[in-house]
Design a protein around this motif. Structure first.
Motif, PDB file in Angstrom:
ATOM      1  N   MET A   1      33.907  15.598  57.269  1.00  0.00           N
ATOM      2  CA  MET A   1      34.611  14.627  58.109  1.00  0.00           C
ATOM      3  C   MET A   1      35.993  14.323  57.547  1.00  0.00           C
ATOM      4  SD  MET A   1      31.610  12.021  59.267  1.00  0.00           S
ATOM      5  CE  MET A   1      30.785  12.321  60.851  1.00  0.00           C
TER       6      MET A   1
ATOM      7  N   ASP B   1      35.428  10.815  66.785  1.00  0.00           N
ATOM      8  CA  ASP B   1      35.244   9.448  66.293  1.00  0.00           C
ATOM      9  C   ASP B   1      33.861   8.888  66.633  1.00  0.00           C
ATOM     10  OD1 ASP B   1      36.002   7.245  64.839  1.00  0.00           O
ATOM     11  OD2 ASP B   1      36.834   6.186  66.580  1.00  0.00           O
TER      12      ASP B   1
ATOM     13  N   ALA C   1      32.284  15.710  64.958  1.00  0.00           N
ATOM     14  CA  ALA C   1      31.971  14.277  65.084  1.00  0.00           C
ATOM     15  C   ALA C   1      33.165  13.426  64.661  1.00  0.00           C
ATOM     16  CB  ALA C   1      30.738  13.939  64.249  1.00  0.00           C
ATOM     17  N   ALA C   2      33.773  13.785  63.527  1.00  0.00           N
ATOM     18  CA  ALA C   2      34.895  12.984  63.013  1.00  0.00           C
ATOM     19  C   ALA C   2      36.033  12.970  64.023  1.00  0.00           C
ATOM     20  CB  ALA C   2      35.373  13.547  61.670  1.00  0.00           C
ATOM     21  N   LYS C   3      36.319  14.130  64.613  1.00  0.00           N
ATOM     22  CA  LYS C   3      37.434  14.199  65.555  1.00  0.00           C
ATOM     23  C   LYS C   3      37.133  13.445  66.849  1.00  0.00           C
ATOM     24  CE  LYS C   3      40.920  16.151  63.641  1.00  0.00           C
ATOM     25  NZ  LYS C   3      41.357  17.485  63.958  1.00  0.00           N
TER      26      LYS C   3
ATOM     27  N   LEU D   1      31.219   8.462  58.295  1.00  0.00           N
ATOM     28  CA  LEU D   1      32.513   8.480  58.981  1.00  0.00           C
ATOM     29  C   LEU D   1      33.443   7.391  58.436  1.00  0.00           C
ATOM     30  CD1 LEU D   1      34.357   9.676  61.104  1.00  0.00           C
ATOM     31  CD2 LEU D   1      33.219   8.287  62.848  1.00  0.00           C
TER      32      LEU D   1
END
Ligand SMILES: Cc1cc2nc3c(=O)[nH]c(=O)nc-3n(C[C@H](O)[C@H](O)[C@H](O)COP(=O)(O)OP(=O)(O)OC[C@H]3O[C@@H](n4cnc5c(N)ncnc54)[C@H](O)[C@@H]3O)c2cc1C
Lengths: 249, 313
Positions: A130, B107, B103-105, A95
């Motif tokens: 991501m 965070d 997951a990225a959105k 991330l």
């Protein structure tokens, strides 16, 4: 169109890793390190796009310690035009990598980002997806074949059931699978030339990204070991063992 | 709160990867809800409602989800995320495709391919092609997880969950499905087969794989391959077993003409019983094989077919 290719420095795929006795990780001291094999495929694909006149510039990015600069040099020797090294020690999670890449994308405005589908060290398989999500871009993961046309890409993907084609608008993120191409070896003259190509040095702070790991690694252990079994002499003996000893057929 | 499992299916059949993911979810946060995102997938939702341990099935039936394209999947899952503290998908090519976007959105870091739930926020996962196992603790907040389904057993028994239809969350319109070329086979799927027979570079050609298929048919086995056999074009990409292909753990894995590279072992070393046929007695595959036969496969495989016939298979 610029193409951005992130490249990761990882343990060479031929090395058998050893877990450290104190369970804090694997032993990387004096171990051969190389470019993540999927990233070689990404670099190759990007260079081919430039050679076909579909890309104007190939930028290789690595996030890692000073030595990750060598990984960028390898990409430059293969044919990438310039590099960006985002220096940081310690592990950077997917991330955080995606956030740094987002900053680079905003500064460089590439039309395509090509990442490997996974790095063979942490086997996460996350970064490209991501990055695409953070940018609000479409993605095509596990690419097997790429066809670029005006404003879009048709990408054939390796999926569990076979192959699937998706059409995505550009800009997009593509992640590479094994059979997209066969990466070239850098020739000696190109290795020499690569030494003169520019590498910009940056830090995560330049992109406002905190790279402190969010997952806490409590320990790293060895997997259960399989014992070698026995050798059988004939096919008949093999089937007898499978049927009467193991009971699996 | 609760956990949400994203179902794996082809709009007709619910894949057993879903039941195994439900088993993992139940260890993290209960109750467990299952999201079926598909098109004309009513029968799948029905099947999901009968899984043990599932309290509710959410059915989002819309053309946008027919092929689980990542961008509309991300929107849909995010629209539901508020009610769950854990979101899980099987580590199939679908799950691997859409989950990191979620997951990225949100965070949060994704925990990929968990092997074991140690505690509600602590998981084991393989790294370095499974040559090391990391125990990781996720931070407070939502957990986004993909599950290595070979490591979990589906709960036994049957459930009777309610099915609730939910509305679609829209398609960002930046990607679309064009077509697919799926391998057709009457044999079991690699990831759910009880027996697998795989061929490597030693097979020398695609035609020679027919020898393995004949044995597979007798044993109701699936046919797999090493990367080298796929790269050489002997068989399609979806046959590949390994670190970067499929991970399998059948009752019996028979490796034929496969050397046993780290990357191949990563995909099959958790099989219950491993048998190997290789002409090189030094081949690393023998270090993990329960039963090793040093022989020329072109003699041994036809002989195996004959012997099986004799034994009544
Ligand atoms: C990034 C990356 C990812 C990878 N991912 C995977 C993966 O997911 N899965 C995977 O499998 N590999 C993967 N690999 C490749 C892996 O490193 C090996 O190259 C590959 O597994 C070798 O395949 P093989 O055993 O069929 O071929 P080889 O290593 O060439 O072995 C062939 C074997 O056949 C035997 N043989 C030959 N002829 C006969 C005969 N007549 N009778 C009996 N035996 C015979 C030989 O003795 C030999 O042992 C990956 C590699 C990289 C770099």
């Amino acid at each position: 169109m610029k193409v951005l290719v992130p490249v990761k420095r990882v343990i060479d795929y031929n090395v058998k890793v050893r877990v450290k006795a104190d369970q804090t990780g694997v032993d990387l001291a004096n171990v051969k390190m190389s470019m993540n094999p999927f990233d070689e495929i990404s670099v190759e694909e990007a260079i081919r796009l430039r050679e076909k006149g579909k890309a104007t510039e190939v930028i290789a990015v690595s996030i890692g310690p000073q030595q990750a600069g060598e990984t960028i040099r390898t990409a430059l020797a293969m044919g990438a035009d310039r590099g960006i090294l985002v220096k940081t020690d310690g592990d950077v999670e997917p991330l955080a990598v995606a956030k740094i890449l987002k900053g680079i994308v905003e500064a460089e405005q590439p039309g395509l980002v090509i990442t490997g589908k996974q790095a063979i060290d942490d086997d996460s398989n996350q970064t490209g997806q991501m990055l695409a999500a953070l940018l609000g871009w479409p993605q095509a993961t596990f690419a097997h074949k790429l066809e670029l046309s005006d404003g879009k890409a048709d990408i054939e993907r390796e999926i569990d059931g076979g192959l699937q084609t998706v059409e995505v608008k550009l800009p997009c993120v593509m992640t590479t699978d094994l059979r997209l191409n066969e990466p070239r070896y850098a020739s000696l003259p190109n290795i020499m030339k690569a030494k003169k190509k520019p590498i910009d040095e940056k830090t995560p702070a330049d992109y406002g990204v905190d790279v402190t790991p969010r997952l806490k690694v409590l320990k790293v252990t060895e997997p259960p070991k399989r014992q070698a079994g026995m050798k059988v002499k004939t096919v008949a003996e093999l089937l007898d063992k499978l049927k009467n000893e193991a009971g699996v057929i | 709160m609760a956990s949400l499992v994203i179902a794996e299916h082809d709009n007709k059949v619910l894949k057993d990867a879903t039941a195994k993911t439900v088993a993992a979810a139940a260890q993290i946060s209960s109750p467990v809800h299952v999201l079926v995102a598909g098109s004309g997938a009513g029968a799948v939702a029905e099947a999901a409602s009968k899984l043990a341990g599932v309290e509710k099935v959410l059915l989002a039936d819309d053309a946008a989800y027919a092929k689980m394209v990542a961008e509309p999947m991300e929107k849909l899952i995010l629209s539901l995320a508020g009610s769950y503290d854990a979101i899980l998908a099987p580590a199939t090519t679908n799950g691997k495709n859409y989950m990191p976007r979620v997951a990225a959105k949100l965070d949060v870091p994704q925990v990929s391919e968990i092997l074991k739930v140690v505690g509600p926020d602590t998981f084991e996962r393989p790294i370095y092609a499974g040559n090391a196992i990391a125990t990781v603790q996720a931070p407070a907040g939502k957990k986004v997880i993909t599950v290595r389904t070979t490591a979990f057993k589906a709960a036994e028994g049957a459930g009777s969950a309610s099915v609730e239809k939910i509305s679609a969350a829209g398609d960002p319109g930046i990607s679309k499905f064009i077509g697919e070329e799926l391998s057709k086979s009457e044999r079991p799927e690699l990831t759910s087969a009880k027996i697998i027979i795989s061929g490597g570079r030693g097979m020398q050609s695609g035609d020679n794989f027919h020898m393995l298929e004949k044995i597979a048919d007798k044993l109701h086995a699936a046919v797999g391959a090493s990367r080298a056999a796929v790269d050489a074009g002997f068989v399609p990409n979806d046959y590949q077993v390994g670190q970067t292909g499929k991970v399998v753990a059948p009752e019996l894995y028979i490796a034929v003409g496969i050397s046993g590279a780290i990357q191949h072992l990563a995909g099959m070393k958790d099989s219950k019983v491993i048998a190997a046929i290789n002409k090189d007695e030094e081949a690393p595959i023998f270090q993990v094989a329960d039963y090793g036969l040093v022989a020329d496969l072109f003699k041994a495989v036809p002989e195996m077919e004959e012997e099986l016939t004799k034994l009544g298979y």
